[in-house]
Design an enzyme around this catalytic site. Structure first.
Site, mmCIF file in Angstrom:
data_model
loop_
_atom_site.group_PDB
_atom_site.id
_atom_site.type_symbol
_atom_site.label_atom_id
_atom_site.label_comp_id
_atom_site.label_asym_id
_atom_site.label_seq_id
_atom_site.Cartn_x
_atom_site.Cartn_y
_atom_site.Cartn_z
ATOM 1 N N THR A 113 0.849 -1.183 -0.152
ATOM 2 C CA THR A 113 0.015 -0.159 -0.198
ATOM 3 C C THR A 113 0.727 1.194 0.044
ATOM 4 O O THR A 113 1.845 1.308 0.551
ATOM 5 C CB THR A 113 -0.849 0.031 1.193
ATOM 6 N N HIS A 114 0.467 2.198 -0.855
ATOM 7 C CA HIS A 114 1.378 3.264 -1.114
ATOM 8 C C HIS A 114 0.520 4.600 -0.680
ATOM 9 O O HIS A 114 -0.576 4.526 -1.315
ATOM 10 C CB HIS A 114 2.158 3.528 -2.581
ATOM 11 N N ALA A 147 9.262 -5.722 -9.746
ATOM 12 C CA ALA A 147 10.620 -5.295 -9.509
ATOM 13 C C ALA A 147 10.931 -3.654 -9.401
ATOM 14 O O ALA A 147 11.840 -3.315 -9.024
ATOM 15 C CB ALA A 147 11.557 -5.886 -10.549
ATOM 16 N N GLY A 148 9.785 -3.165 -9.931
ATOM 17 C CA GLY A 148 10.072 -1.549 -9.726
ATOM 18 C C GLY A 148 9.865 -1.025 -8.486
ATOM 19 O O GLY A 148 9.498 -1.648 -7.737
ATOM 20 N N ASP A 150 7.041 0.850 -6.991
ATOM 21 C CA ASP A 150 5.641 1.334 -6.959
ATOM 22 C C ASP A 150 5.098 1.287 -8.371
ATOM 23 O O ASP A 150 4.207 2.211 -8.654
ATOM 24 C CB ASP A 150 5.408 2.568 -6.413
HETATM 25 C C1 GRF Z 1 1.394 4.229 5.196
HETATM 26 O O1 GRF Z 1 0.784 5.417 4.728
HETATM 27 C C2 GRF Z 1 2.007 3.724 3.961
HETATM 28 O O2 GRF Z 1 1.748 4.069 2.509
HETATM 29 C C3 GRF Z 1 3.348 4.607 3.933
HETATM 30 O O3 GRF Z 1 3.607 4.513 5.297
HETATM 31 C C4 GRF Z 1 2.437 4.387 5.876
HETATM 32 C C5 GRF Z 1 2.449 3.329 6.969
HETATM 33 O O4 GRF Z 1 1.940 3.445 8.172
HETATM 34 N N1 GRF Z 1 4.500 4.092 3.119
HETATM 35 P P1 GRF Z 1 1.717 2.527 9.390
HETATM 36 O O5 GRF Z 1 3.232 1.991 9.739
HETATM 37 O O6 GRF Z 1 0.876 1.300 8.795
HETATM 38 O O7 GRF Z 1 0.898 3.133 10.368
#
Ligand code: GRF
Length: 205
Positions: A113-114, A147-148, A150
């Site tokens: 998740t990004h 492999a990239g 995101d």
């Molecule tokens: C998320 O918003 C994710 O997209 C970013 O870092 C956050 C992680 O939050 N890379 P948490 O550790 O789950 O609270």
């Protein structure tokens, strides 16, 4: 007919673990169809590891620095995750790019998740970059890792407004609320219903 065994989730984290916490909450309901069987981190001393321990979930830490080469680290991470026989591996704020061995083992079931609407603003400063660009919508993207950086096939996206007086902190928090709900919803759907990927298009029947 008895219900099938819950799908086995291994969650990888680097920080506060709020996404992990949301998955643990959801998994309390047997109808959710999944359980978190292990939590892995790339560093010690983070709140997310305490959340896992409090929930009685086994944890492991593989710090890149603890290994001579990045390949050695990748092999160790792969072995530790494999030991828990995951149906799905979830990167939830895990700030490391998995290597070839990991992707060979789990590339068909490793999701991330990004906190940006990809393909805009990849990398570790999604909300900051979105704010600096001046976009009016920000959000989060759930995708299969390739492999990239995101770049993998997108499972789901959710948007939130960017407000005139937003700071990096307020926007990050607004995104995280929507991101958690999306993660919980789509992890559940993936494990319960399965998925196909064709020409980058992820479909959940
Ligand atoms: C998320 O918003 C994710 O997209 C970013 O870092 C956050 C992680 O939050 N890379 P948490 O550790 O789950 O609270």
């Amino acid at each position: 007919m008895t219900d099938p065994a819950p799908a086995r989730l291994v969650v990888l984290i680097s920080g506060s673990g709020s996404n992990l916490q949301a998955l643990l909450e959801a998994a309390k309901d047997p109808a959710y169809g999944a359980e978190v069987v292990a939590v892995g981190a790339d560093r010690d001393g983070i709140a997310g590891l305490e959340i896992a321990a409090a929930a009685g979930v086994p944890t492991f830490v593989d710090s890149v620095k603890a290994y001579e080469t990045r390949d050695d680290w990748d092999a160790a991470l792969t072995a530790h995750v494999a030991a828990h026989r995951p149906d799905l591996v979830i990167s939830a704020g895990f700030l490391k790019l998995a290597g070839k061995q990991f992707l060979d083992a789990f590339g068909d079931r490793y999701i991330n998740t990004h906190n940006a609407l990809l393909p805009s603003f990849p990398g570790i400063h999604g909300p900051r970059d979105a704010l600096a660009y001046g976009v009016k919508l920000a959000g989060a993207t759930l995708f299969f890792v390739d492999a990239g950086v995101d770049t993998g096939p997108i499972i789901a996206q959710v948007s939130v407004p960017v407000l005139d007086d937003d700071t990096e902190e307020t926007l990050t928090e607004r995104i995280k609320v929507a991101e958690r709900a999306q993660l919980v919803e789509f992890v559940g759907r993936l494990v319960r219903d399965g998925w196909t990927i064709e020409n980058r298009k992820v479909r959940i029947p």
